[in-house]
Design an enzyme around this catalytic site. Structure first.
Site, mmCIF file in Angstrom:
data_model
loop_
_atom_site.group_PDB
_atom_site.id
_atom_site.type_symbol
_atom_site.label_atom_id
_atom_site.label_comp_id
_atom_site.label_asym_id
_atom_site.label_seq_id
_atom_site.Cartn_x
_atom_site.Cartn_y
_atom_site.Cartn_z
ATOM 1 N N LEU A 157 10.915 -20.560 -3.645
ATOM 2 C CA LEU A 157 10.138 -19.822 -3.083
ATOM 3 C C LEU A 157 8.770 -19.626 -3.818
ATOM 4 O O LEU A 157 8.679 -20.073 -5.028
ATOM 5 C CB LEU A 157 10.732 -18.226 -3.205
ATOM 6 C CG LEU A 157 9.461 -17.049 -2.857
ATOM 7 C CD1 LEU A 157 9.428 -17.008 -1.359
ATOM 8 C CD2 LEU A 157 10.186 -15.693 -3.237
ATOM 9 N N HIS A 163 2.762 2.973 -9.112
ATOM 10 C CA HIS A 163 2.598 1.658 -9.316
ATOM 11 C C HIS A 163 3.776 1.093 -10.027
ATOM 12 O O HIS A 163 4.324 -0.216 -9.720
ATOM 13 C CB HIS A 163 1.430 1.494 -10.346
ATOM 14 C CG HIS A 163 0.034 1.742 -9.582
ATOM 15 N ND1 HIS A 163 -0.050 1.236 -8.302
ATOM 16 C CD2 HIS A 163 -0.722 2.390 -9.931
ATOM 17 C CE1 HIS A 163 -1.239 1.821 -7.812
ATOM 18 N NE2 HIS A 163 -1.960 2.702 -8.954
ATOM 19 N N ASP A 207 0.970 -1.212 -0.172
ATOM 20 C CA ASP A 207 -0.112 0.008 -0.099
ATOM 21 C C ASP A 207 0.926 1.230 0.039
ATOM 22 O O ASP A 207 2.120 1.144 0.700
ATOM 23 C CB ASP A 207 -0.999 0.020 1.184
ATOM 24 C CG ASP A 207 -2.244 0.941 0.876
ATOM 25 O OD1 ASP A 207 -2.432 1.275 -0.005
ATOM 26 O OD2 ASP A 207 -2.858 1.033 2.315
HETATM 27 C C1 IPE Z 1 -1.345 -0.026 -3.542
HETATM 28 O O1 IPE Z 1 -1.017 1.466 -3.616
HETATM 29 C C2 IPE Z 1 -1.489 -0.414 -5.180
HETATM 30 C C3 IPE Z 1 -2.340 -1.675 -5.124
HETATM 31 C C4 IPE Z 1 -1.863 -2.779 -4.744
HETATM 32 C C5 IPE Z 1 -3.623 -1.843 -6.222
HETATM 33 P P1 IPE Z 1 -2.400 2.595 -3.466
HETATM 34 O O2 IPE Z 1 -2.729 2.723 -5.016
HETATM 35 O O3 IPE Z 1 -3.394 1.890 -2.856
HETATM 36 O O4 IPE Z 1 -1.745 3.852 -3.155
HETATM 37 P P2 IPE Z 1 -2.292 4.734 -2.049
HETATM 38 O O5 IPE Z 1 -3.033 4.057 -1.144
HETATM 39 O O6 IPE Z 1 -3.234 5.549 -2.751
HETATM 40 O O7 IPE Z 1 -1.409 5.688 -1.600
HETATM 41 MG MG MG Z 2 -4.129 2.260 -0.850
#
Ligand code: IPE
Ligand code: MG
Length: 224
Positions: free
Chosen positions: A113, A19, A2
């Site tokens: 793994l 991402h 996250d």
């Molecule tokens: C995690 O980051 C992305 C996924 C695994 C889909 P987020 O996209 O939820 O990032 P924030 O929470 O907006 O910072």
């Molecule tokens: Mg998030």
């Protein structure tokens, strides 16, 4: 995993940049797990609820996933990684489904793994799908009600054959499970790190494991 969006926002970049760095962090986490002797790593890549995000972001996430699978599976396999997927595959594109099937088939024999990728995954949905299949087997006469025990139920989940997690790590400071491995995490130790996922490095994993080792696991028994 996250905090990708916040990582990008803090730099004035589009979410997709977060991402992309998140995918880099996955690569590092896999290597760190192998180095530290972790046998199973499960990553929450896309939840059943992530479909609520803007179409553009969903396309970006699926695009990155496709890219990752096309470019990384050969190297993962060289490192001895077995790749598995959990979640409902029904709503994924045929393109992604094909890549998933190929990744699973080509890495099946690997032993270093087991990397499980949770994709269109939700713990409640997984439990409901398992219950439905148990009901189908019961209606067809293959299963009696008395046979439905914890052990049998576990075998109907997507994670059949994968041990329950000892440790669940969530990054970015949020303190929730958000529908992740609800059944399997019944006795997992939960560690919440402030680190945003794109910044996650081997030392974060080591820190989480050190925290885990300080905990006393009693599984409901009393201490002593
Ligand atoms: C995690 O980051 C992305 C996924 C695994 C889909 P987020 O996209 O939820 O990032 P924030 O929470 O907006 O910072
Ligand atoms: Mg998030």
């Amino acid at each position: 995993m996250d905090g990708n969006g916040r990582w990008a926002q803090a730099r004035g970049l589009p979410r997709v940049a977060g991402h992309r760095q998140g995918a880099e962090a996955v690569r590092r986490a896999v290597v760190a797990c192998i180095e530290l002797g972790v046998d199973y790593l499960t990553i929450y890549a896309f939840s059943s609820e992530n479909w609520k995000r803007p179409e553009r972001e969903i396309d970006d996430l699926m695009g990155l996933l496709g890219l990752y699978l096309r470019n990384e599976v050969a190297e993962l396999s060289q490192r001895g990684v077995r790749v598995c997927f959990i979640g409902d595959r029904g709503r994924l594109s045929t393109d992604i489904r094909k890549l998933i099937d190929q990744a699973e088939a080509s890495t099946r024999e690997n032993k270093a793994l087991t990397l499980t990728v949770a994709l269109n995954y939700g713990g409640r949905q997984e439990i409901v799908r398992a219950a439905r299949r148990i009901a189908e087997d019961a209606v067809a006469g293959r299963l009696g009600a008395a046979a439905v025990e914890e052990y049998l139920f576990s075998g109907y989940l997507d994670t059949a054959g994968v041990p329950d997690p000892d440790l669940v790590i969530r990054t970015s400071g949020e303190q929730r499970l958000s529908n992740f491995l609800l059944w399997q995490a019944a006795y997992a130790e939960l560690v919440f790190l402030p680190t945003l996922w794109p910044d996650f490095r081997k030392r974060d994993l080591e820190e989480a494991i050190a925290e885990y080792m300080k905990r006393e696991r009693r599984y409901g028994a009393s201490s002593g």
